[in-house]
Design a protein around this motif. Structure first.
Motif, short mmCIF file in Angstrom:
data_model
loop_
_atom_site.label_atom_id
_atom_site.label_comp_id
_atom_site.label_asym_id
_atom_site.label_seq_id
_atom_site.Cartn_x
_atom_site.Cartn_y
_atom_site.Cartn_z
N ASP A 234 62.54 3.95 -31.52
CA ASP A 234 61.35 3.31 -32.06
C ASP A 234 61.61 1.86 -32.46
N ASP A 235 62.87 1.46 -32.47
CA ASP A 235 63.26 0.11 -32.91
C ASP A 235 64.21 -0.48 -31.86
N PRO A 236 63.70 -1.31 -30.93
CA PRO A 236 64.55 -1.86 -29.87
C PRO A 236 65.75 -2.64 -30.39
N GLN A 237 65.59 -3.35 -31.49
CA GLN A 237 66.73 -4.08 -32.05
C GLN A 237 67.81 -3.13 -32.54
N LEU A 238 67.39 -2.01 -33.11
CA LEU A 238 68.35 -1.00 -33.55
C LEU A 238 69.08 -0.40 -32.36
N VAL A 239 68.37 -0.14 -31.28
CA VAL A 239 69.00 0.40 -30.07
C VAL A 239 70.08 -0.56 -29.58
N ALA A 240 69.75 -1.84 -29.54
CA ALA A 240 70.73 -2.84 -29.09
C ALA A 240 71.95 -2.86 -30.01
N ARG A 241 71.70 -2.75 -31.30
CA ARG A 241 72.82 -2.74 -32.26
C ARG A 241 73.70 -1.51 -32.08
#
Length: 357
Positions: A234-241
């Protein structure tokens, strides 16, 4: 290794027989109805269910809380050290048959201490089973007590104080129980204390709770692994992290379906998470309640998701070793064993040349 040579029809045997680790198993959730009834009889406890089939029929959960209600009730049959030993020993023998080389086992001391069972009784029974598994089965295992997030942080601090005299018997701490209304920051101080003590840190987040809970578990609790974490998408930035930092997710597919996080295994996002480069692992969570131990979680998930093949099987198993809390030299030894298994499977499944005959 050319894993593309391995066909889908050979996947079942590969998934069941490849070496692997399990990093998300609640030992109380491995208490099968047969043993539960046996312990109830041993300890003179009257259960609200007359038969094993009646108890199994009660395993029709609508959400996490409905599961927890019966989970905590079932734990009431655990009264003495021998009970905890028997429960853990049953799981560890099963783990050996499923080619699990290492297990990091959660347990909930506050559940038992609230019933007047001392921490010493719980951990000594579990630790004795682990020692016996190491000697008799050649199986590695470690213990991680979890704080119950529906209780207060003061309760967690009290549990930690009771645990510290047995510091040599566990490797870290976790955070479990109902996510809703119990964000990670509620336990920031006790996790900070555990970090000072050199304990490894994990936390359930992003199962029923939002992606924000995953970020808070990382930033405020300094969790090294996230248990579940399926809402990270649900959070693309979290996925990248998660991908960049290789923060492991210990995902439990059958549990996710049983607790209605996903409508079916075919709707599960584990393939997407794995394709995003996240260090995903497969685990069983509470196998007695959710319909399957580790191998069943692998085989059912791969059967439901055609995008998962031999390459993903290898990666998931490798991730499970890499995400474990053991020395790098031991991880490398297990990964070499995994490589040898897949190399052997590749050779076994490659047809011999007929030399024109």
């Amino acid at each position: 290794m050319n894993l593309d040579k391995i066909s889908r029809k050979d996947l079942y045997d590969i998934l069941c027989n490849m070496p692997k680790a399990e990093l998300h198993i609640h030992i109380e959730g491995s208490l099968e109805p047969e043993l539960l009834f046996e312990l109830a009889t041993r300890n003179g406890i009257l259960l609200p269910y007359a038969t094993i089939p009646e108890l199994r029929a009660a395993y029709d959960f609508t959400d996490l809380q409905s599961f927890l209600d019966i989970y905590y009730a079932g734990a009431g049959v655990l009264q003495n050290e021998e009970d905890f030993f028997d429960m853990a020993w049953a799981y560890l023998k099963r783990a050996k048959t499923e080619h699990i080389l290492h297990a990091e086992i959660f347990f909930d001391p506050q559940t038992h201490m609230a019933r007047g069972i001392p921490f010493k009784t719980v951990i000594n029974g579990l630790d004795r089973a682990i020692s016996q598994a190491r000697e008799e089965l050649g199986l590695s295992a470690s213990l991680i007590p979890c704080f119950l997030r529906h209780l207060s942080e003061d309760d967690a601090f009290a549990a930690l104080e009771d645990a510290l005299p047995f510091r040599d018997k566990f490797i870290g701490v976790g955070l479990d129980s109902s996510e809703r209304g119990n964000p990670p920051e509620k336990f920031a101080r006790v996790f900070a204390r555990c970090r000072e003590l050199g304990l490894r840190l994990v936390a359930h987040a992003g199962e029923e709770g939002p992606a924000e809970y995953i970020r808070h578990a990382l930033d405020l609790l300094h969790a090294e692994r996230i248990d579940h974490g399926v809402h990270s998408l649900d959070d693309p930035q979290l996925v990248a992290r998660l991908a960049q930092q290789q923060i492991p997710l210990t995902i439990c597919p059958l549990s996710n379906v049983k607790l209605r996080v996903f409508s079916s295994l075919s709707a599960h996002n584990i393939g997407t998470l794995l394709a995003a480069g996240i260090a995903v692992t497969i685990n069983s969570d509470d196998p007695a309640y959710f319909g399957g131990y580790l191998n069943r979680n692998y085989t059912a998930t791969f059967a439901a998701l055609p995008e998962l093949g031999a390459r993903e099987a290898y990666q998931l198993a490798r991730n499970s070793f890499q995400a474990s809390f053991v020395d790098e030299s031991i991880k490398n030894e297990w990964i070499r064993e995994l490589d040898e298994f897949f190399s052997g499977m590749e050779q076994e499944l490659t047809p011999a040349p007929n030399n024109g005959k």
